[in-house]
Design an enzyme around this catalytic site. Structure first.
Site, PDB file in Angstrom:
ATOM      1  N   THR A   1      -3.598  15.659  11.280  1.00 55.70           N
ATOM      2  CA  THR A   1      -2.647  14.943  10.431  1.00 55.70           C
ATOM      3  C   THR A   1      -1.785  15.935   9.652  1.00 55.70           C
ATOM      4  O   THR A   1      -0.601  15.711   9.441  1.00 55.70           O
ATOM      5  CB  THR A   1      -3.407  14.001   9.479  1.00 55.70           C
ATOM      6  OG1 THR A   1      -4.289  13.182  10.268  1.00 55.70           O
ATOM      7  CG2 THR A   1      -2.465  13.103   8.721  1.00 55.70           C
TER       8      THR A   1
ATOM      9  N   LYS B   1       2.508  -1.040   4.965  1.00 53.97           N
ATOM     10  CA  LYS B   1       2.308  -0.140   3.817  1.00 53.97           C
ATOM     11  C   LYS B   1       2.879  -0.821   2.567  1.00 53.97           C
ATOM     12  O   LYS B   1       2.253  -1.736   2.054  1.00 53.97           O
ATOM     13  CB  LYS B   1       2.863   1.236   4.151  1.00 53.97           C
ATOM     14  CG  LYS B   1       1.957   1.897   5.223  1.00 53.97           C
ATOM     15  CD  LYS B   1       2.422   3.206   5.798  1.00 53.97           C
ATOM     16  CE  LYS B   1       1.441   3.636   6.904  1.00 53.97           C
ATOM     17  NZ  LYS B   1       1.915   4.770   7.696  1.00 53.97           N
TER      18      LYS B   1
ATOM     19  N   SER C   1      13.715  16.761  17.465  1.00 48.76           N
ATOM     20  CA  SER C   1      12.634  16.147  16.695  1.00 48.76           C
ATOM     21  C   SER C   1      12.164  17.086  15.582  1.00 48.76           C
ATOM     22  O   SER C   1      11.872  18.261  15.828  1.00 48.76           O
ATOM     23  CB  SER C   1      11.484  15.852  17.673  1.00 48.76           C
ATOM     24  OG  SER C   1      10.349  15.372  17.008  1.00 48.76           O
TER      25      SER C   1
ATOM     26  N   THR D   1       3.011  -7.983  24.969  1.00 49.29           N
ATOM     27  CA  THR D   1       1.927  -8.067  24.000  1.00 49.29           C
ATOM     28  C   THR D   1       2.109  -9.327  23.160  1.00 49.29           C
ATOM     29  O   THR D   1       3.240  -9.762  22.920  1.00 49.29           O
ATOM     30  CB  THR D   1       1.895  -6.783  23.127  1.00 49.29           C
ATOM     31  OG1 THR D   1       0.706  -6.759  22.366  1.00 49.29           O
ATOM     32  CG2 THR D   1       3.086  -6.695  22.190  1.00 49.29           C
ATOM     33  N   THR D   2       1.012  -9.915  22.742  1.00 47.27           N
ATOM     34  CA  THR D   2       1.063 -11.119  21.917  1.00 47.27           C
ATOM     35  C   THR D   2       1.805 -10.828  20.621  1.00 47.27           C
ATOM     36  O   THR D   2       1.574  -9.792  19.997  1.00 47.27           O
ATOM     37  CB  THR D   2      -0.373 -11.595  21.619  1.00 47.27           C
ATOM     38  OG1 THR D   2      -1.023 -11.848  22.863  1.00 47.27           O
ATOM     39  CG2 THR D   2      -0.386 -12.856  20.772  1.00 47.27           C
TER      40      THR D   2
ATOM     41  N   ARG E   1     -14.416  12.735  11.512  1.00 47.34           N
ATOM     42  CA  ARG E   1     -13.936  11.698  10.607  1.00 47.34           C
ATOM     43  C   ARG E   1     -15.009  10.663  10.297  1.00 47.34           C
ATOM     44  O   ARG E   1     -15.620  10.115  11.202  1.00 47.34           O
ATOM     45  CB  ARG E   1     -12.708  11.010  11.197  1.00 47.34           C
ATOM     46  CG  ARG E   1     -11.526  11.937  11.247  1.00 47.34           C
ATOM     47  CD  ARG E   1     -10.297  11.317  11.862  1.00 47.34           C
ATOM     48  NE  ARG E   1      -9.216  12.318  11.810  1.00 47.34           N
ATOM     49  CZ  ARG E   1      -7.931  12.033  11.684  1.00 47.34           C
ATOM     50  NH1 ARG E   1      -7.539  10.792  11.618  1.00 47.34           N
ATOM     51  NH2 ARG E   1      -7.034  13.000  11.627  1.00 47.34           N
TER      52      ARG E   1
ATOM     53  N   SER F   1       5.053  11.756   4.555  1.00 46.85           N
ATOM     54  CA  SER F   1       3.981  11.173   3.754  1.00 46.85           C
ATOM     55  C   SER F   1       2.883  12.141   3.371  1.00 46.85           C
ATOM     56  O   SER F   1       2.018  11.803   2.583  1.00 46.85           O
ATOM     57  CB  SER F   1       3.360  10.012   4.513  1.00 46.85           C
ATOM     58  OG  SER F   1       2.571  10.508   5.571  1.00 46.85           O
TER      59      SER F   1
ATOM     60  N   HIS G   1       7.462   5.326   4.980  1.00 40.77           N
ATOM     61  CA  HIS G   1       6.966   5.604   3.627  1.00 40.77           C
ATOM     62  C   HIS G   1       8.039   5.405   2.565  1.00 40.77           C
ATOM     63  O   HIS G   1       7.926   5.943   1.454  1.00 40.77           O
ATOM     64  CB  HIS G   1       6.358   6.999   3.557  1.00 40.77           C
ATOM     65  CG  HIS G   1       5.117   7.093   4.380  1.00 40.77           C
ATOM     66  ND1 HIS G   1       3.883   6.673   3.928  1.00 40.77           N
ATOM     67  CD2 HIS G   1       4.939   7.486   5.652  1.00 40.77           C
ATOM     68  CE1 HIS G   1       2.995   6.826   4.889  1.00 40.77           C
ATOM     69  NE2 HIS G   1       3.603   7.313   5.950  1.00 40.77           N
TER      70      HIS G   1
ATOM     71  N   THR H   1       7.585   0.054   8.605  1.00 35.46           N
ATOM     72  CA  THR H   1       6.313  -0.647   8.788  1.00 35.46           C
ATOM     73  C   THR H   1       6.250  -1.832   7.835  1.00 35.46           C
ATOM     74  O   THR H   1       6.907  -1.837   6.787  1.00 35.46           O
ATOM     75  CB  THR H   1       5.114   0.273   8.539  1.00 35.46           C
ATOM     76  OG1 THR H   1       3.907  -0.461   8.824  1.00 35.46           O
ATOM     77  CG2 THR H   1       5.031   0.726   7.084  1.00 35.46           C
TER      78      THR H   1
HETATM   79  C1  PLP Z   1       1.723   4.915   9.217  1.00 35.55           C
HETATM   80  C2  PLP Z   1       2.906   5.535   9.908  1.00 35.55           C
HETATM   81  C3  PLP Z   1       3.470   4.941  11.039  1.00 35.55           C
HETATM   82  C4  PLP Z   1       2.793   3.793  11.737  1.00 35.55           C
HETATM   83  O1  PLP Z   1       2.943   2.604  11.044  1.00 35.55           O
HETATM   84  P1  PLP Z   1       1.806   1.484  11.236  1.00 35.55           P
HETATM   85  O2  PLP Z   1       2.489   0.231  10.856  1.00 35.55           O
HETATM   86  O3  PLP Z   1       0.678   1.871  10.337  1.00 35.55           O
HETATM   87  O4  PLP Z   1       1.408   1.531  12.683  1.00 35.55           O
HETATM   88  C5  PLP Z   1       4.653   5.440  11.540  1.00 35.55           C
HETATM   89  N1  PLP Z   1       5.261   6.513  10.988  1.00 35.55           N
HETATM   90  C6  PLP Z   1       4.736   7.124   9.910  1.00 35.55           C
HETATM   91  C7  PLP Z   1       5.440   8.292   9.332  1.00 35.55           C
HETATM   92  C8  PLP Z   1       3.532   6.678   9.351  1.00 35.55           C
HETATM   93  O5  PLP Z   1       2.981   7.323   8.326  1.00 35.55           O
END
Ligand code: PLP
Length: 404
Positions: free
Chosen positions: A363, A248, A137, A277-278, A21, A189, A217, A245
């Protein structure tokens, strides 16, 4: 043992497979999405057009988001100063959790520092609290869900991607008294396809299972208020836990779950990835609040994104390029080989100023290496034409097949 040699060999294996990468070094230009500066060359930054950003709706540059972050920065400073339990529970965090609970029609929501952490921490903690739990899953689930399932130490049953019949077969074989959890994504995604969420919920009812849906997504982009596919399909109330998230479509950073008060309280109280965690910077949280509120009220970004994606898919198909039949905003162009995918990406960047990252194993499965385009509201007709013309030239030059 020569440790360095072991590490060097591990890296060599990636080079040999053509999937080492390389991160390209860029700065995005605020107010000019999707343009950016690339620092790859030796004679200063070069202007490029970004075609693979997960800032799907350009909200990272939205004036309301930027203004909210500036205001928070000047009001309360840079960081939160602690974990949620010890000093880091700011008013912004509380307000955002209420906003996200409302977005999904759930009683409560819980913030994490990323979507990855929210998946890992929630799945691992939830299943550990249910002795003998079996987790079902989807085979294409994201690495963060797989990590959470592994860390739960529970039995895992993998069902074929989006395959309702296969899921039912596995549910029927399991001990009827064992606790069960079905984990899946709404929008996948890499292929851009969508899960049969209502059918999964029917099975969950029939076999008394919990459901966990990763809407990473989809949040911000689907549903009348950006509540995701579960909102669009009217099934949000049937899914036990919706995960999303903030990095995104919402354009900033962080992750969350939305669920019943009880489920959120137990994750808040038991998940190490939440507790130790903070907390997110209040500046980030203020930006997310502005973004979520804007996208709840505005369909303009969602409509323009769907139009841009439809246009790119149509133009690629018309040109004979091997675009996958995605039903969402994601536009995957199949290459099928890691070395070639990187070569195409390198030529596009160096000669056309077009940035699209090759997507390789792990991926996506080996042999399905691809370029993944994410057109958004700011990719206009001229940019799209330029992209498709460039792709056709590169396909020609590398003697790849175009459909008739
Ligand atoms: C990007 C992604 C995550 C992780 O989200 P982040 O906020 O980037 O850590 C979780 N699940 C899927 C399907 C993703 O593509």
């Amino acid at each position: 043992m020569n440790y360095d040699q072991v590490f060097a060999k591990a890296i060599d294996r990636l080079h040999a497979e053509g999937r080492y990468r390389v991160f390209i070094d860029i700065l995005r230009n605020k107010g000019q999405f999707p343009s950016a500066r690339c620092f790859a060359g030796h004679n200063g930054p070069k202007p490029i057009t970004v075609w693979c950003s997960n800032d799907y709706l350009a909200m990272a540059q939205h004036p309301a988001v930027v203004a909210a972050m500036e205001e928070a920065l000047h009001d309360v400073g840079a960081g939160s100063g602690g974990t949620r339990n010890i000093g880091g529970n700011t008013h912004y965090h509380v307000a955002l959790e209420a906003e996200l609970a409302d977005l999904h029609g759930k009683e409560a929501a819980l913030l994490f520092t990323s979507g990855y952490v929210s998946n890992e921490a929630t799945l691992a903690t939830l299943a550990k609290l249910l002795p003998g739990c079996v987790i079902f899953s989807d085979e294409l689930n994201h690495a963060s869900m797989i990590a959470g399932i592994r860390n739960s130490g529970c039995e895992k049953q993998v069902f074929r991607h989006n395959d309702v019949a296969h899921l039912e077969e596995l549910l029927a074989q399991a001990d009827p008294d064992a606790p069960k959890l079905i984990a899946f994504e709404s929008v996948y995604s890499m292929d851009g396809d969508v899960a049969p969420i209502a059918a999964f919920c029917d099975l969950a009812d029939k076999y008394n299972a919990l459901t966990f849906c990763d809407e990473v997504h989809a949040v911000g982009m689907y549903g009348a208020r950006g509540g995701g596919v579960t909102e669009r399909d009217g099934v949000a109330d049937r899914v036990t836990i919706i995960e999303g998230t903030l990095g995104k479509a919402f354009g900033v950073m962080g992750g969350y779950i939305a669920a019943s008060r009880n489920v959120v309280d137990v994750i808040r109280s038991y998940a190490p990835g939440f507790i130790f965690t903070t907390s997110l910077s209040p500046v980030l949280v203020a930006g997310v609040l502005a973004s979520v509120r804007h996208l709840k009220a505005s369909n303009a970004e969602r409509d323009a994104q769907q139009a841009a994606a439809a246009k790119l898919k149509r133009m690629m198909a018309d040109a004979g390029l091997p675009v996958l039949p995605s039903t969402t905003h994601i536009v995957p162009l199949m290459v099928g080989d890691p070395v070639r995918a990187k070569r195409i990406s390198d030529i596009l960047l160096a000669e056309y100023g077009i940035y699209v990252q090759p997507i390789n194993f792990p991926t996506v499965p080996r042999g399905t290496e691809r370029l993944r385009f994410t057109p958004g509201p700011m990719h206009d007709e001229a940019m799209t034409r330029e992209l498709v013309d460039a792709l056709v030239e590169v396909w020609d030059r590398l003697e790849l097949r175009l459909a008739a």
